[in-house]
Design a protein around this motif. Structure first.
Motif, PDB file in Angstrom:
ATOM      1  N   LEU A  87      44.490  39.931  17.918  1.00 34.11           N
ATOM      2  CA  LEU A  87      43.231  40.291  18.554  1.00 34.11           C
ATOM      3  C   LEU A  87      43.431  40.484  20.056  1.00 34.11           C
ATOM      4  CD1 LEU A  87      40.828  37.823  16.734  1.00 34.11           C
ATOM      5  CD2 LEU A  87      41.619  40.070  16.009  1.00 34.11           C
ATOM      6  N   VAL A  88      42.496  41.171  20.668  1.00 32.53           N
ATOM      7  CA  VAL A  88      42.545  41.391  22.118  1.00 32.53           C
ATOM      8  C   VAL A  88      41.660  40.349  22.783  1.00 32.53           C
ATOM      9  CG1 VAL A  88      42.077  43.001  23.992  1.00 32.53           C
ATOM     10  CG2 VAL A  88      42.935  43.854  21.789  1.00 32.53           C
ATOM     11  N   ALA A  89      42.279  39.453  23.557  1.00 36.59           N
ATOM     12  CA  ALA A  89      41.529  38.318  24.093  1.00 36.59           C
ATOM     13  C   ALA A  89      40.838  38.620  25.424  1.00 36.59           C
ATOM     14  CB  ALA A  89      42.459  37.125  24.263  1.00 36.59           C
ATOM     15  N   TRP A  90      41.327  39.589  26.194  1.00 33.90           N
ATOM     16  CA  TRP A  90      40.805  39.798  27.546  1.00 33.90           C
ATOM     17  C   TRP A  90      40.395  41.244  27.760  1.00 33.90           C
ATOM     18  CZ3 TRP A  90      39.671  35.539  30.026  1.00 33.90           C
ATOM     19  CH2 TRP A  90      40.385  34.384  29.737  1.00 33.90           C
ATOM     20  N   GLY A  91      39.303  41.410  28.497  1.00 31.05           N
ATOM     21  CA  GLY A  91      38.830  42.742  28.841  1.00 31.05           C
ATOM     22  C   GLY A  91      39.522  43.285  30.078  1.00 31.05           C
ATOM     23  N   GLU A  92      39.340  44.571  30.334  1.00 34.35           N
ATOM     24  CA  GLU A  92      40.003  45.239  31.455  1.00 34.35           C
ATOM     25  C   GLU A  92      39.628  44.623  32.799  1.00 34.35           C
ATOM     26  OE1 GLU A  92      40.423  49.763  33.323  1.00 34.35           O
ATOM     27  OE2 GLU A  92      38.649  49.201  32.154  1.00 34.35           O
ATOM     28  N   LEU A  93      38.399  44.136  32.933  1.00 37.23           N
ATOM     29  CA  LEU A  93      37.936  43.614  34.220  1.00 37.23           C
ATOM     30  C   LEU A  93      38.022  42.097  34.300  1.00 37.23           C
ATOM     31  CD1 LEU A  93      34.858  45.899  34.939  1.00 37.23           C
ATOM     32  CD2 LEU A  93      37.244  46.190  35.615  1.00 37.23           C
ATOM     33  N   SER A  94      38.731  41.473  33.381  1.00 36.00           N
ATOM     34  CA  SER A  94      38.948  40.028  33.446  1.00 36.00           C
ATOM     35  C   SER A  94      40.319  39.748  34.037  1.00 36.00           C
ATOM     36  CB  SER A  94      38.853  39.409  32.056  1.00 36.00           C
ATOM     37  OG  SER A  94      37.543  39.483  31.551  1.00 36.00           O
ATOM     38  N   GLY A  95      40.397  38.763  34.918  1.00 36.89           N
ATOM     39  CA  GLY A  95      41.683  38.385  35.490  1.00 36.89           C
ATOM     40  C   GLY A  95      41.585  38.121  36.978  1.00 36.89           C
ATOM     41  N   PHE A  96      42.755  37.951  37.598  1.00 35.45           N
ATOM     42  CA  PHE A  96      42.842  37.696  39.031  1.00 35.45           C
ATOM     43  C   PHE A  96      42.911  39.013  39.799  1.00 35.45           C
ATOM     44  CE2 PHE A  96      44.753  33.814  37.210  1.00 35.45           C
ATOM     45  CZ  PHE A  96      43.926  32.868  37.792  1.00 35.45           C
ATOM     46  N   PHE A  97      42.198  39.056  40.917  1.00 36.28           N
ATOM     47  CA  PHE A  97      42.198  40.233  41.786  1.00 36.28           C
ATOM     48  C   PHE A  97      42.417  39.765  43.230  1.00 36.28           C
ATOM     49  CE2 PHE A  97      40.017  41.607  38.049  1.00 36.28           C
ATOM     50  CZ  PHE A  97      40.189  42.979  37.957  1.00 36.28           C
ATOM     51  N   ARG A  98      43.207  40.520  43.959  1.00 34.51           N
ATOM     52  CA  ARG A  98      43.395  40.224  45.382  1.00 34.51           C
ATOM     53  C   ARG A  98      42.132  40.554  46.164  1.00 34.51           C
ATOM     54  NH1 ARG A  98      48.342  39.053  47.391  1.00 34.51           N
ATOM     55  NH2 ARG A  98      50.169  39.411  46.042  1.00 34.51           N
ATOM     56  N   THR A  99      41.883  39.759  47.185  1.00 39.78           N
ATOM     57  CA  THR A  99      40.816  40.049  48.140  1.00 39.78           C
ATOM     58  C   THR A  99      41.440  40.177  49.526  1.00 39.78           C
ATOM     59  OG1 THR A  99      40.391  37.704  48.577  1.00 39.78           O
ATOM     60  CG2 THR A  99      39.162  38.742  46.767  1.00 39.78           C
ATOM     61  N   GLY A 100      40.599  40.387  50.515  1.00 34.25           N
ATOM     62  CA  GLY A 100      41.127  40.545  51.860  1.00 34.25           C
ATOM     63  C   GLY A 100      41.823  39.312  52.385  1.00 34.25           C
ATOM     64  N   ASP A 101      41.481  38.141  51.853  1.00 37.64           N
ATOM     65  CA  ASP A 101      42.088  36.906  52.368  1.00 37.64           C
ATOM     66  C   ASP A 101      42.662  36.011  51.280  1.00 37.64           C
ATOM     67  OD1 ASP A 101      39.753  36.114  51.147  1.00 37.64           O
ATOM     68  OD2 ASP A 101      39.179  34.691  52.726  1.00 37.64           O
ATOM     69  N   GLY A 102      42.691  36.459  50.047  1.00 36.81           N
ATOM     70  CA  GLY A 102      43.201  35.583  48.989  1.00 36.81           C
ATOM     71  C   GLY A 102      43.014  36.201  47.620  1.00 36.81           C
ATOM     72  N   TRP A 103      42.377  35.420  46.727  1.00 36.88           N
ATOM     73  CA  TRP A 103      42.224  35.849  45.343  1.00 36.88           C
ATOM     74  C   TRP A 103      40.840  35.481  44.812  1.00 36.88           C
ATOM     75  CZ3 TRP A 103      46.174  38.385  42.708  1.00 36.88           C
ATOM     76  CH2 TRP A 103      47.435  38.348  43.314  1.00 36.88           C
ATOM     77  N   VAL A 104      40.382  36.261  43.852  1.00 34.93           N
ATOM     78  CA  VAL A 104      39.172  35.945  43.120  1.00 34.93           C
ATOM     79  C   VAL A 104      39.462  36.177  41.648  1.00 34.93           C
ATOM     80  CG1 VAL A 104      38.195  38.286  43.230  1.00 34.93           C
ATOM     81  CG2 VAL A 104      36.665  36.329  43.033  1.00 34.93           C
ATOM     82  N   ARG A 105      38.824  35.388  40.778  1.00 38.57           N
ATOM     83  CA  ARG A 105      38.959  35.622  39.340  1.00 38.57           C
ATOM     84  C   ARG A 105      37.643  36.175  38.811  1.00 38.57           C
ATOM     85  NH1 ARG A 105      42.764  33.419  34.697  1.00 38.57           N
ATOM     86  NH2 ARG A 105      41.986  34.833  33.112  1.00 38.57           N
ATOM     87  N   LEU A 106      37.733  37.241  38.029  1.00 37.48           N
ATOM     88  CA  LEU A 106      36.565  37.876  37.429  1.00 37.48           C
ATOM     89  C   LEU A 106      36.595  37.692  35.919  1.00 37.48           C
ATOM     90  CD1 LEU A 106      36.556  41.316  39.316  1.00 37.48           C
ATOM     91  CD2 LEU A 106      35.605  39.122  40.063  1.00 37.48           C
ATOM     92  N   HIS A 107      35.412  37.750  35.325  1.00 42.04           N
ATOM     93  CA  HIS A 107      35.308  37.709  33.864  1.00 42.04           C
ATOM     94  C   HIS A 107      34.422  38.876  33.433  1.00 42.04           C
ATOM     95  CE1 HIS A 107      34.636  36.341  29.760  1.00 42.04           C
ATOM     96  NE2 HIS A 107      35.546  35.407  29.941  1.00 42.04           N
ATOM     97  N   GLY A 108      35.047  39.831  32.745  1.00 47.75           N
ATOM     98  CA  GLY A 108      34.321  41.012  32.307  1.00 47.75           C
ATOM     99  C   GLY A 108      34.519  41.314  30.841  1.00 47.75           C
ATOM    100  N   ASN A 109      34.739  40.282  30.036  1.00 41.07           N
ATOM    101  CA  ASN A 109      34.922  40.512  28.597  1.00 41.07           C
ATOM    102  C   ASN A 109      33.678  41.090  27.937  1.00 41.07           C
ATOM    103  OD1 ASN A 109      37.453  39.440  28.929  1.00 41.07           O
ATOM    104  ND2 ASN A 109      37.269  37.897  27.324  1.00 41.07           N
ATOM    105  N   TYR A 110      32.513  40.548  28.291  1.00 37.78           N
ATOM    106  CA  TYR A 110      31.264  41.032  27.702  1.00 37.78           C
ATOM    107  C   TYR A 110      30.841  42.317  28.408  1.00 37.78           C
ATOM    108  CZ  TYR A 110      30.808  36.617  25.238  1.00 37.78           C
ATOM    109  OH  TYR A 110      31.029  35.548  24.411  1.00 37.78           O
ATOM    110  N   PRO A 111      30.377  43.309  27.656  1.00 36.82           N
ATOM    111  CA  PRO A 111      30.017  44.593  28.274  1.00 36.82           C
ATOM    112  C   PRO A 111      28.996  44.472  29.406  1.00 36.82           C
ATOM    113  CG  PRO A 111      30.143  44.827  25.891  1.00 36.82           C
ATOM    114  CD  PRO A 111      30.276  43.360  26.181  1.00 36.82           C
ATOM    115  N   HIS A 112      27.983  43.605  29.244  1.00 35.40           N
ATOM    116  CA  HIS A 112      26.962  43.510  30.289  1.00 35.40           C
ATOM    117  C   HIS A 112      27.523  42.884  31.566  1.00 35.40           C
ATOM    118  CE1 HIS A 112      26.748  39.708  28.084  1.00 35.40           C
ATOM    119  NE2 HIS A 112      26.072  39.158  29.071  1.00 35.40           N
TER     120      HIS A 112
END
Length: 455
Positions: A87-112
């Motif tokens: 199965l596919v556990a993670w969506g395209e917009l889920s994961g760690f992303f760089r920011t201007g000063d560090g990192w943020v984690r997003l969760h985008g598995n659900y369409p909304h």
């Protein structure tokens, strides 16, 4: 074969003793935190409660824990195969992303949630999201995304989290399982000569992983479990296939007066209600713990949230991965190049789910003398316990036979979605690993009725 009982399993901060037999390796994932201890400790608490509950009903049923099977069960979605395919556990917009000063984690598995991320950042895909986030600080990104109803957490160190206002006011001093005052409206339990929860009704108002893991476990122990979801944001199919064993799945819109009345009738005829909506979200429907126990004082109500029911973050959305990022777990597991990391499994979700099941069974056993009662748990508090228990070793003492990769932990069954290869429930009866009584039914396709009433 399975090793002798290993020493050194840490004790959870619980109001009840945990004395179940545990066999198998003490360390199999390895790492800076004792994820194995959290996993086996939470399942041991639940299995101990099941053994005790069986005794209270005159049943001779007993079980014990194999640590390797626990490890496999904590990665149940990763090991699940549908007609041989993962199965596919993670969506395209889920994961760690760089920011201007560090990192943020997003969760985008659900369409909304994914749509909200794209809208607030003015992007159309993952690359666009990353580009926009580089223009923001981590805290700015967290604030803006949350204000728009998206899911995000700035990646903090553990020290930063411990100094954060929400941790200080809402997490630091709360117990792992917070218990409410019993109602005093006692209701006796009937005897059982079979599984511990035979004849017990559980209304499951949870989503994602933690709550559905609790109800899946209770269903494996014989409970009649009915999960009810609303129509607006359906559960992801992969998560339904992972956690939908041993229960039925129905759909009711609480906004519709007739559907709400049906839900309230189901709650009134239940023994246990599990809830995992944000604090206060069900209050307008009268389905929160306070209203339910006022109307139905025999109930055991167990509520779960990401951040707890008080403090500045009480109404914020959260998932296991988001809590890991905010609480410092992600930095503890950072790679050598500084990229944030994650636990080997979504242990906060699974452990908290088994602790929910523990609370439900313990309070249900006390209902015959004390009446209904409530319990509440928070993923952030589970993270605290894990961080307070550093791992004593980073090497594995298990092997492929008795560790999480043992093939004996897997079962296969036909379902309405095809053939499912899945991990068994995380306990043994005698020398035999348990099995789920049913495979996942079609999502939201069952009638909103108790199976016991249909027999």
């Amino acid at each position: 074969m399975i090793a002798a009982d290993p020493p050194g399993w840490p004790q959870l901060d619980l109001p009840w003793t945990t004395d179940v037999v545990v066999r198998g390796p003490r360390i199999f994932w390895g790492g800076p935190l004792d994820v194995e201890g959290l996993a086996v400790g939470s399942v041991s608490a639940a299995v101990t409660a099941a053994n005790s509950f069986a005794t209270s009903r005159g049943s001779s049923w007993r079980s014990w824990v194999a640590s390797g099977l626990v490890g496999a069960s904590f990665d149940s979605i990763g090991r699940l195969r549908r007609d041989g395919e993962p199965l596919v556990a993670w969506g395209e917009l889920s994961g760690f992303f760089r920011t201007g000063d560090g990192w943020v984690r997003l969760h985008g598995n659900y369409p909304h949630h994914a749509r909200r991320l794209l809208d607030v950042l003015g992007a159309s895909d993952r690359a666009g999201v990353q580009s926009k986030l580089l223009e923001l600080t981590s805290l700015d990104a967290e604030t803006r995304i949350r204000a728009a109803g998206g899911i995000a957490a700035a990646v903090r160190t553990e020290r930063e989290w411990r100094e954060h206002e929400h941790h200080r006011t809402a997490i630091a001093h709360r117990p792992l399982i917070e218990l409410g005052t019993p109602t005093g409206q006692a209701r006796a339990l009937g005897a059982s000569n079979s599984l511990p929860l035979d004849g017990i009704r559980v209304l499951d108002l949870t989503r994602v992983i933690a709550g559905p893991t609790a109800s899946r476990f209770l269903g494996a122990l014989g409970a009649d479990v009915l999960r009810v979801d609303g129509p607006d944001h359906p559960e992801l199919l992969d998560q339904h296939l992972d956690t939908g064993f041993a229960k039925h799945s129905a759909e009711l819109d609480f906004v519709d007066p007739g559907n709400l009345d049906t839900t309230r009738q189901l709650a009134g005829s239940a023994d246990v209600v599990l809830s995992a909506y944000r604090p206060g979200a069900l209050r307008r429907f009268g389905l929160d713990a306070g209203n339910l126990l006022t109307e139905y004082p025999h109930l055991v109500v167990v509520e779960l949230s990401a951040w707890g029911a008080s403090g500045p973050w009480e109404h914020e959305r959260g998932f296991d991965s988001i809590v890991q990022a905010a609480t410092g777990v992600a930095t503890t597991y950072a790679r050598p190049d500084g990229t944030p990391g994650a636990l080997p499994v979504q242990a906060l979700d699974h452990a908290t789910g088994y602790l929910m099941a523990t609370a439900a069974m313990r309070l249900l056993a006390r209902r015959s003398t004390e009446g209904g009662a409530t319990a509440s748990l928070a993923l952030a508090r589970t993270a605290n316990w894990l961080q307070d228990q550093p791992c004593s070793s980073i090497t594995s003492d298990g092997d492929a036979f008795d560790g999480p990769d043992c093939p004996l932990w897997l079962d296969e069954a036909e379902s309405s979605y095809g053939r499912l290869e899945h991990v068994r429930p995380p306990y043994f009866t005698g020398e035999v690993p348990a099995s789920y009584p049913t495979t996942p039914s079609r999502y939201a396709a069952d009638p909103p009725e108790w199976w016991l009433d249909q027999k």
